[in-house]
Motif scaffolding. Sequence first.
Motif, PDB file in Angstrom:
ATOM      1  N   TYR A 184     -26.535 -43.203  13.661  1.00 56.70           N
ATOM      2  CA  TYR A 184     -26.344 -43.210  12.214  1.00 56.70           C
ATOM      3  C   TYR A 184     -27.384 -42.339  11.533  1.00 56.70           C
ATOM      4  O   TYR A 184     -28.544 -42.316  11.931  1.00 56.70           O
ATOM      5  CB  TYR A 184     -26.403 -44.649  11.680  1.00 56.70           C
ATOM      6  N   LEU A 185     -26.925 -41.640  10.498  1.00 56.85           N
ATOM      7  CA  LEU A 185     -27.791 -40.788   9.690  1.00 56.85           C
ATOM      8  C   LEU A 185     -27.643 -41.227   8.241  1.00 56.85           C
ATOM      9  O   LEU A 185     -26.540 -41.217   7.694  1.00 56.85           O
ATOM     10  CB  LEU A 185     -27.390 -39.317   9.834  1.00 56.85           C
ATOM     11  N   LYS A 186     -28.761 -41.631   7.652  1.00 55.01           N
ATOM     12  CA  LYS A 186     -28.763 -42.024   6.236  1.00 55.01           C
ATOM     13  C   LYS A 186     -29.626 -41.021   5.500  1.00 55.01           C
ATOM     14  O   LYS A 186     -30.797 -40.845   5.797  1.00 55.01           O
ATOM     15  CB  LYS A 186     -29.316 -43.433   6.058  1.00 55.01           C
ATOM     16  N   VAL A 187     -29.010 -40.355   4.526  1.00 54.48           N
ATOM     17  CA  VAL A 187     -29.694 -39.333   3.736  1.00 54.48           C
ATOM     18  C   VAL A 187     -29.753 -39.803   2.285  1.00 54.48           C
ATOM     19  O   VAL A 187     -28.716 -39.947   1.634  1.00 54.48           O
ATOM     20  CB  VAL A 187     -28.960 -37.971   3.825  1.00 54.48           C
ATOM     21  N   GLY A 188     -30.963 -40.066   1.809  1.00 51.80           N
ATOM     22  CA  GLY A 188     -31.140 -40.512   0.422  1.00 51.80           C
ATOM     23  C   GLY A 188     -30.370 -41.786   0.151  1.00 51.80           C
ATOM     24  O   GLY A 188     -30.395 -42.738   0.931  1.00 51.80           O
ATOM     25  N   ASP A 189     -29.640 -41.795  -0.978  1.00 52.41           N
ATOM     26  CA  ASP A 189     -28.856 -42.960  -1.373  1.00 52.41           C
ATOM     27  C   ASP A 189     -27.423 -42.925  -0.840  1.00 52.41           C
ATOM     28  O   ASP A 189     -26.630 -43.821  -1.134  1.00 52.41           O
ATOM     29  CB  ASP A 189     -28.812 -43.063  -2.904  1.00 52.41           C
TER      30      ASP A 189
END
Length: 166
Positions: A115-120
């Motif tokens: 999983y990649l979470k970028v900012g909001d």
Amino acid sequence: MRKFLIVLFVVFMANFGCKKVAETERLCACSPTVYPQLFLVVKSPNGADLLNPAVSGSFTSSQIKLYQKESNGSLKQIGFGIRPSFSYGNEKFDYYQLISAELMALAKSIDQSFYLKVGDHAPLEINLAIDHTDYKIEKLLVNKVELPVETGPVSAYLKNIYYIVL
């Protein structure tokens, strides 16, 4: 004299034992394994580089999380870095890239999710199919959609450059 011969023998064996022959060169068998890297370019819908600090609305490495969900529900952080744009010969690659060798080392099958979470933004599910003979990514899926790969002249120098549009 006997101690000298023993030391000489130990040094010779350590040097000889640490070498292994590859097809083209001698490598030290004691060297750590170096995995190839995945390069992700993160762009906005209008094509702006969202990893370049000079671009308004870009993301820093502290605003990005790359992880894997463990079977017990915990999150395992995966190491990554941000690489600036670069030149290859006369060609210039104008995008910053999120790079991770650890992700390539952990990827075993296309069914395995990262999983990649970028900012909001909502976390993006990443799945990889890797050809482990030459460490080239055969397929990279983000939220079950295949990402485009870099095919320009830079791809002769760096494999595995993909584009994500947020």
